[in-house]
Design an enzyme around this catalytic site. Structure first.
Site, PDB file in Angstrom:
ATOM      1  CD  GLU A  30      -2.783  -1.125   2.460  1.00  0.00           C
ATOM      2  OE1 GLU A  30      -3.749  -1.888   2.431  1.00  0.00           O
ATOM      3  OE2 GLU A  30      -2.522  -0.399   3.426  1.00  0.00           O
ATOM      4  CB  CYS A  63       2.994   7.486   3.040  1.00  0.00           C
ATOM      5  SG  CYS A  63       3.566   6.293   4.240  1.00  0.00           S
ATOM      6  CB  CYS A 123       7.891  -5.021   8.439  1.00  0.00           C
ATOM      7  SG  CYS A 123       9.276  -4.074   9.116  1.00  0.00           S
ATOM      8  CB  CYS A 132       7.328  -2.455  15.864  1.00  0.00           C
ATOM      9  SG  CYS A 132       8.932  -1.955  15.209  1.00  0.00           S
ATOM     10  CB  CYS A 157       3.872  -1.826  13.450  1.00  0.00           C
ATOM     11  SG  CYS A 157       3.802  -1.514  11.683  1.00  0.00           S
ATOM     12  N   GLY A 205       7.117  -1.797   5.780  1.00  0.00           N
ATOM     13  CA  GLY A 205       8.488  -2.266   5.642  1.00  0.00           C
ATOM     14  C   GLY A 205       9.524  -1.395   6.326  1.00  0.00           C
ATOM     15  CD  GLU A 206      13.838  -0.162   9.028  1.00  0.00           C
ATOM     16  OE1 GLU A 206      12.869   0.333   9.631  1.00  0.00           O
ATOM     17  OE2 GLU A 206      14.830   0.502   8.690  1.00  0.00           O
ATOM     18  CB  SER A 216      10.512   6.614   8.715  1.00  0.00           C
ATOM     19  OG  SER A 216      10.230   6.329  10.068  1.00  0.00           O
ATOM     20  CB  SER A 224      10.467   4.442  14.718  1.00  0.00           C
ATOM     21  OG  SER A 224       9.890   4.824  13.492  1.00  0.00           O
ATOM     22  CG  HIS A 267       8.293   4.336  18.891  1.00  0.00           C
ATOM     23  ND1 HIS A 267       7.800   5.529  18.431  1.00  0.00           N
ATOM     24  CD2 HIS A 267       8.249   3.498  17.814  1.00  0.00           C
ATOM     25  CE1 HIS A 267       7.470   5.429  17.157  1.00  0.00           C
ATOM     26  NE2 HIS A 267       7.735   4.209  16.757  1.00  0.00           N
ATOM     27  CG  ASN A 271      -3.245   5.587  14.074  1.00  0.00           C
ATOM     28  OD1 ASN A 271      -4.055   6.453  14.368  1.00  0.00           O
ATOM     29  ND2 ASN A 271      -2.130   5.849  13.409  1.00  0.00           N
ATOM     30  CB  CYS A 280       1.253   5.733  11.464  1.00  0.00           C
ATOM     31  SG  CYS A 280       1.677   7.339  10.874  1.00  0.00           S
TER      32      CYS A 280
HETATM   33  N1  SAH Z   1       9.957   0.839   9.400  1.00  0.00           N
HETATM   34  C1  SAH Z   1       9.979   2.264   9.425  1.00  0.00           C
HETATM   35  C2  SAH Z   1       8.926   2.941   8.581  1.00  0.00           C
HETATM   36  C3  SAH Z   1       7.509   2.406   8.646  1.00  0.00           C
HETATM   37  S1  SAH Z   1       6.460   2.850   9.973  1.00  0.00           S
HETATM   38  C4  SAH Z   1       9.904   2.765  10.850  1.00  0.00           C
HETATM   39  O1  SAH Z   1       9.574   1.994  11.726  1.00  0.00           O
HETATM   40  O2  SAH Z   1      10.208   3.934  11.084  1.00  0.00           O
HETATM   41  C5  SAH Z   1       6.232   4.581   9.977  1.00  0.00           C
HETATM   42  C6  SAH Z   1       5.927   5.120  11.370  1.00  0.00           C
HETATM   43  O3  SAH Z   1       4.648   4.682  11.859  1.00  0.00           O
HETATM   44  C7  SAH Z   1       6.941   4.663  12.386  1.00  0.00           C
HETATM   45  O4  SAH Z   1       7.341   5.735  13.202  1.00  0.00           O
HETATM   46  C8  SAH Z   1       6.163   3.648  13.191  1.00  0.00           C
HETATM   47  O5  SAH Z   1       6.702   3.464  14.469  1.00  0.00           O
HETATM   48  C9  SAH Z   1       4.784   4.263  13.208  1.00  0.00           C
HETATM   49  N2  SAH Z   1       3.738   3.325  13.577  1.00  0.00           N
HETATM   50  C10 SAH Z   1       3.721   1.993  13.429  1.00  0.00           C
HETATM   51  N3  SAH Z   1       2.597   1.460  13.933  1.00  0.00           N
HETATM   52  C11 SAH Z   1       1.858   2.487  14.402  1.00  0.00           C
HETATM   53  C12 SAH Z   1       0.568   2.593  15.027  1.00  0.00           C
HETATM   54  N4  SAH Z   1      -0.183   1.516  15.241  1.00  0.00           N
HETATM   55  N5  SAH Z   1       0.148   3.822  15.361  1.00  0.00           N
HETATM   56  C13 SAH Z   1       0.888   4.919  15.115  1.00  0.00           C
HETATM   57  N6  SAH Z   1       2.094   4.890  14.522  1.00  0.00           N
HETATM   58  C14 SAH Z   1       2.583   3.696  14.172  1.00  0.00           C
END
Ligand code: SAH
Length: 349
Positions: free
Chosen positions: A89, A103, A110, A114, A117, A160-161, A192, A215, A217, A291, A335
């Site tokens: 997507e 985006c 991935c 995490c 995610c 993806g990363e 990112s 990221s 966190h 989210n 996200c």
């Molecule tokens: N793999 C990369 C890019 C993809 S995610 C990364 O982790 O940075 C893009 C952003 O969305 C990241 O900061 C990630 O931590 C955040 N993200 C992932 N799941 C989420 C969620 N459920 N709610 C809000 N942000 C989220």
């Protein structure tokens, strides 16, 4: 068929026919910068060569399978399929100022997994090729151009990363900034990452002007390891050194993404430790409301009240802070929500 991005093959095709380079330059400008359709772009070639060119070169490596437009805000989610029928997507983000961002995804699934995610819960992981990454830009670019808008920013924040797919990421970035291809300014592109120090340094060296988002966190080792298993391999000390080195090379700030999770990383202790960790690094902190995803019922977003307090606390400690409001939550384009939902619907169907 060969991709439109295979510049060497296209050059060889041109030389065989003793064609002037100019019509091909115009074709590329039409297709990759103005985002005109393929039919229109090919009309830049002399008529007698068009059929042959169309037979040999293909404009798209992805199929646009579905599109969902948000009723709440200016987001559209585009669902693509690869030639091997894997789903991915992209999200078009139209913000009120008129600026349009895209985006893009760098992988299907991935491996970073995490906790918060959805993408990490997919069973498959496939690296997208540079062609597949760039075709998201082309197809979304056509939609955006047809609306009379301009594509301003590209963020690698989809599925993806990106730093798990370095060679294809670097190839895609090179074409995005190439004056003869997409001709985007590198500072309009943001990559990112979950925080893979060697890859962060290589990216900064190769593309010092491309913006880096991290990221983060949490800066508590146990909490970060639980949320982001990558932190077991690359701990916070290593990450801290890499961030300092990247900002030294790039001479600009890193965007630190910080998801706010109630009781997990929004406590008084976090508010004390985060500024301490970031004290000697040039950063901009972007707080992200969580989210919710079905697969993580144990996680909840911080309350708006707590989020405001957290932002105020960081500012009081001298940090630059903004809060990101994800667009597209009604079409599961926000996200962390990408593709998993669609995949599940397919399985149940
Ligand atoms: N793999 C990369 C890019 C993809 S995610 C990364 O982790 O940075 C893009 C952003 O969305 C990241 O900061 C990630 O931590 C955040 N993200 C992932 N799941 C989420 C969620 N459920 N709610 C809000 N942000 C989220």
């Amino acid at each position: 068929m060969t991709s439109i991005f295979a510049q060497d093959t296209i050059d060889a095709w041109r030389r065989e026919r003793q064609l002037d380079p100019e019509p091909l330059r115009r074709l590329r400008a039409s297709f990759l910068r103005k985002f005109e359709g393929w039919k229109r772009a090919v009309e830049h070639l002399p008529p007698e060569h068009r059929d042959d060119f169309r037979r040999r070169f293909t404009p798209h490596s992805l199929t646009l399978a579905d599109r969902r437009d948000s009723n709440l805000d200016g987001a559209s989610k585009l669902l693509f399929r690869t030639a091997g029928d894997l789903p991915l997507e992209s999200v078009i983000l139209r913000v009120a100022s008129g600026r349009t961002s895209l985006c893009v995804s760098s992988q299907v699934g991935c491996a970073a997994r995490c906790d918060f995610c959805a993408t990490g819960r997919m069973d498959i992981v496939k690296n997208l090729s540079a062609e597949e990454i760039l075709d998201q830009v082309v197809q979304a670019g056509q939609i955006i151009a047809a609306e009379g808008r301009r594509l301003r920013n590209i963020v690698f924040m989809g599925m993806g990363e990106p730093l798990h797919n370095e060679p294809e990421l670097h190839r895609a970035l090179a074409l995005l900034v190439d004056p003869l291809s997409f001709n985007l300014h590198p500072s309009r592109i943001m990559v990112s990452t979950v925080g893979i120090p060697p890859g962060m340094l290589r990216l900064a060296q190769l593309h010092p002007q491309v913006r880096l988002a991290l990221s983060l966190h949490s800066v508590r080792p146990d909490v970060r390891q639980t949320l982001m298993p990558i932190s077991l391999r690359h701990g916070l000390d290593e990450l801290h050194s890499a961030m300092r080195e990247v900002t030294r090379i790039q001479q600009r700030e890193i965007m630190v993404e910080y998801l706010l999770l109630a009781g997990v990383n929004d406590t008084a202790e976090d508010l004390r430790l985060l500024p301490e960790f970031l004290r000697d690094i040039n950063v901009h902190v972007n707080l992200i409301p969580y989210n919710p995803i079905d697969d993580a019922p144990h996680l909840a977003a911080s309350s708006p009240e707590r989020s405001r307090q957290f932002a105020a606390g960081l500012k009081a400690a001298g940090l630059r802070v903004t809060t990101r409001y994800s667009l597209g939550s009604d079409v599961a384009a926000a996200c962390g929500q990408l593709v998993r939902g669609h995949q599940r619907r397919r399985v149940n169907a």
